[in-house]
Design a protein around this motif. Structure first.
Motif, PDB file in Angstrom:
ATOM      1  N   LEU A 102       5.214  11.605   4.438  1.00 38.27           N
ATOM      2  CA  LEU A 102       4.200  11.080   5.358  1.00 38.27           C
ATOM      3  C   LEU A 102       4.317   9.576   5.532  1.00 38.27           C
ATOM      4  N   GLU A 103       4.735   8.878   4.479  1.00 37.49           N
ATOM      5  CA  GLU A 103       4.841   7.424   4.604  1.00 37.49           C
ATOM      6  C   GLU A 103       5.984   7.040   5.533  1.00 37.49           C
ATOM      7  N   ASN A 151       0.813  -1.208   0.000  1.00 36.70           N
ATOM      8  CA  ASN A 151       0.000   0.000   0.000  1.00 36.70           C
ATOM      9  C   ASN A 151       0.855   1.270   0.000  1.00 36.70           C
ATOM     10  N   SER A 152       2.054   1.148  -0.506  1.00 41.15           N
ATOM     11  CA  SER A 152       2.957   2.303  -0.528  1.00 41.15           C
ATOM     12  C   SER A 152       2.471   3.364  -1.514  1.00 41.15           C
ATOM     13  N   ILE A 153       2.672   4.602  -1.159  1.00 40.11           N
ATOM     14  CA  ILE A 153       2.247   5.702  -2.013  1.00 40.11           C
ATOM     15  C   ILE A 153       3.459   6.448  -2.590  1.00 40.11           C
ATOM     16  N   ASN A 200      -2.161  -2.539  -4.474  1.00 36.01           N
ATOM     17  CA  ASN A 200      -3.467  -1.880  -4.335  1.00 36.01           C
ATOM     18  C   ASN A 200      -3.680  -0.798  -5.390  1.00 36.01           C
ATOM     19  N   ALA A 201      -2.678   0.087  -5.530  1.00 36.47           N
ATOM     20  CA  ALA A 201      -2.856   1.194  -6.469  1.00 36.47           C
ATOM     21  C   ALA A 201      -3.140   0.675  -7.874  1.00 36.47           C
ATOM     22  N   GLY A 202      -2.414  -0.348  -8.280  1.00 36.89           N
ATOM     23  CA  GLY A 202      -2.598  -0.910  -9.608  1.00 36.89           C
ATOM     24  C   GLY A 202      -3.983  -1.520  -9.788  1.00 36.89           C
ATOM     25  N   ALA A 203      -4.443  -2.222  -8.781  1.00 36.92           N
ATOM     26  CA  ALA A 203      -5.760  -2.854  -8.880  1.00 36.92           C
ATOM     27  C   ALA A 203      -6.868  -1.811  -8.881  1.00 36.92           C
ATOM     28  N   ILE A 204      -6.631  -0.686  -8.216  1.00 38.59           N
ATOM     29  CA  ILE A 204      -7.631   0.394  -8.244  1.00 38.59           C
ATOM     30  C   ILE A 204      -7.722   0.969  -9.661  1.00 38.59           C
TER      31      ILE A 204
END
Lengths: 310, 310, 310, 310
Positions: C101-102, A96-98, A114-118
């Protein structure tokens, strides 16, 4: 009892005896309540025979394993255009890294984080309403599993929606880069429903048959053999978050894990395998699930890196 | 001419016609001087037959492909203890990135990025002097290739040493974390000599036979079959730097590239393959080399994700 | 015309002649429509005299300058407890970066970057409803400026809300770490209204008097002198995003910029200064605004680093 | 005893009673051996009077405080051209971080972190041999301190050289980007000698007079008043590594710390101040040194943010 049945039973026995089982996901109550001592395994052979042991009939939340099915649908919908909006590289960071999104302008590294699946969900919403996309997913999973009883756990979906602030952050962040087109709430609603598919090891292993059999399932073609190979390659490179290299090293199988403790693994041409144990390692993958697959490969030689006759 | 020979010839033909060839590495003069229009391919089948086309007999600088051989030697020397000092995960960043070392306390992500291979050299120097380690490497490569004519290009080694400031930074940085034990200059001297092995496609494909054949080469055991599978898994996960996922997606083969333009790829049980074309893509991998391997797999079905008979 | 009036007029003249004016913010239409050739300056001296030139009476969107007033209110509400939820260090990255923030677990670096100001709003909402917090802010700004005509531009507030995906990402991300307590939409609604305060240079310079005069404004104490010094210190360290060091180097004044092109700067004990020019530099600070302040300090010796009599 | 003498004595008294003293730097033996209970303070007023208390006559290793003197020399040598090779922004990361160099192409953030000071040394070596540059530094410090007894501690310099792997990494890394021109070993040799200047609080406070007095020292001009203001601004923004914002917030003074436990602080026009206590906080700044300066400012009102008469 044939050889595979015996192996599967042995593994279930061995896993039952393990003391260290990892840590059950606790970010939403429905997952936190799952007993830590569960273990199930199901192996579907190419000839259709099914071998199970342990809690192989218990439904569990497949969570990120659904990313494999969502990717399959999105490739069906838009083909290789998908790769303009999501990469094919391991992320080198947590699921879940941003951070990576900032330096790479909102393009997630691969469709299995997660980001990719979104983004994959957003692609599906380019043609469908959320309700339709969720319906399509449910029909697809039931079809490839050959099982009309599979459902989405609405309690899980709601709990995800109430606590999924990181996913909301990811989606809004990508929207800021223009890589989410539909309203963020609709995209996430769809995403959370996909994650909330409840399946047993048996159902999951059945559903994975098309990836084992060059795109074929129950005698009809779900996807092309080329696409099946490619999805397997992505599962091998990126299927276990920041633990994918280690999983490949230990098992030599393409696989995709979920924080519900399930793993779908594929031995191309040989078997589709599902394991489940809710305790997770520090990377968010089922601790005993990975160990069980490692044992299975040791006993069967199913690693894709095993020398084979041509 | 048999089928494989024909395929190999076709591919060489096709590559010759390509206009876009990538960019030849120019950080040291000996590499910058290599003609951009070179292309070679060699395929060694399990039965020992060799198929070549193009400039398959021209020696080139294998550069990072040597990391595979160095890893093999280090695992032979210290076994799984190696993994206390280097990881098994794709890096998610460039081959010479130093960022990850800061956040992960001097432990490089895998043995196929520069930092990881420098640690591997340091492990070998735990038991040997640099001269001995370089001698051991040369003997090993000659042995697995069955070719006593293979040499190290001292001109390349010296040029690397004169300009390798990033590698010096990596080594000193890891030393600050205690993950380099020998003097930095000796470790890098060894590392640069390994990188400067000069081999032709034929020699390289011959050398890769032990990875194709479950650890066997010329009828004797180089490494165990388990270790061969694991090295292949690492090559698949991490062998093309931050382009590894894409290479796995396109070819479905374990492979390791070098900035000299070479790639060693393995179809377990079937073939050991070497391709060479000096032009690189933006991730530092041979542009035509990757394309040639993609074509080869399309024509032969050698992807490890191809369904197979058990 | 006294000396300061002459200097202010000269600076306005000089700025009018500048060709390079930076780039007007275009992420929302109300900002994009502001003419690039605007320039205003207002200087309020400690004795209350006001010197203006150029478009000093035109209201503009003060945007991030409001972060100074919000910080003042939050320190009034919870005192030094605020520092448990936001840091006091320059960020070393862009105003809307999420990377930090991470790695720092949802604690923003300082109250003058977006993430920090969003936490400040959340702190205010610990005691107030959004409408009350917005009302409190408006009353505060009117009071310190001594001007009841100051308003919030609802058109800007609405536009921010419609496009503020990065800010939504920041807020959700911090909420995932537990550092936002109120519902994200309410926090952001408040934040966007603060940013949408419309003030002229004259009004802004008047509002900044309490920071110039040890916390005093119009003869009554707004904050303690110690708090005034500290807010000035934060403005010096962090008031110009990733360009703060350079601004301190060039002007030697505490200041806070906004993407509307305004800057509030403080010469403690001497003057409160507001400048405005909509064109921004690459860090999001007013290009001519910074230049005008640099000139002002050159002409007046108001740098805090100027040796002074005790 | 006058007011300042009394204040200085009180502070030394109070510091002696402190229990929490931070952690003495232990990366080289000569620093690790310094007794943790040392505390010294020296204040040189603009009129030349000197007030000391505690261990103000003990020499200690000034370490990074030398970066201020090196910057002064480099600006003298090349003027503003220096800023093409080093920035003026706080780093937002640790004093020896390498991450920023990768994303910002080998340009360090400011001259007061290690990487930046190494570039400053390289700039000095553009005109001088290392021995000359070290001699120039020693002469400069003796001149501004008015004290010919100041020396470089060769034991410290040698120890730095033997263990400075991170600094070697930084220097080689910047060399790879072309931002170090002289041989790395010579640059670091110079750098380590600068760091190894041994000075007492009295000597250091005397040396800082030119920064307090608009560039003047002992009646002659060391640098211009503009340059003095600018160096003070950099000290305020960047002088305490990733703790600079907090130091500015607490003291309102420009200052530069060293891991030997010293801090040089400047109250422009009023006083040059040196404090020393070897125990460090987590950012590598003297714990009691910062506290002592905070107290001094509380008692004297010397913050640059204190409102002043014009």
């Amino acid at each position: 009892m044939d050889a595979i049945s015996a192996i599967v039973a042995e593994i279930a026995e061995e896993m039952r005896a393990q003391e260290h089982r990892g840590k059950v996901a606790d970010y939403i109550p429905p997952l936190a309540q799952v007993p830590a001592d569960k273990f199930g395994i199901a192996v579907v052979m190419r000839d259709g025979t099914v071998h199970t042991a342990g809690d192989a009939e218990d439904p569990f939340s497949i969570q990120s394993i659904s990313k494999v099915f969502a990717l399959t649908l999105a490739l069906g919908a838009v083909g290789d255009q998908l790769w303009q909006r999501v990469g094919r590289e391991p992320s080198g960071s947590a699921f879940n890294s941003i951070v990576q999104l900032e330096t790479e302008h909102g393009i997630p590294r691969n469709p299995f984080i997660n980001a990719g699946a979104i983004v994959v969900c957003d692609v599906l919403l380019g043609r469908l309403q959320p309700r339709e996309a969720i319906g399509q997913m449910l029909r697809f999973v039931r079809m490839v599993a050959g099982d009309e009883t599979i459902v989405i756990d609405e309690v899980v979906a709601r709990a995800e929606q109430e606590t999924g602030f990181r996913n909301k952050a990811l989606a809004n962040y990508m929207r800021a880069f223009g890589n989410i087109h539909a309203p963020v709430d609709l995209v996430l609603g769809t995403y959370f429903h996909f994650c909330s598919l409840a399946m047993s090891c048996r159902q999951l292993a059945m559903a994975g048959r098309y990836l084992m059999a060059g795109g074929q399932s129950d005698g009809h073609s779900v996807i092309s053999d080329r696409r099946a190979r490619r999805i397997n390659a992505l599962m091998m490179s990126c299927g276990h978050y920041d633990n994918s290299g280690d999983f490949a090293y230990r098992t030599g199988l393409p696989g995709k894990s979920g924080v519900g403790g399930g793993i779908l693994a594929v031995a191309p041409g040989i078997a589709s395998i599902a394991v489940w144990s809710p305790g997770l390692n520090s990377s968010g993958n089922s601790h005993l699930g990975q160990l069980a697959l490692e044992r299975l490969v040791q006993k069967t030689g199913w690693s894709v890196f095993e020398p084979r006759a041509q």
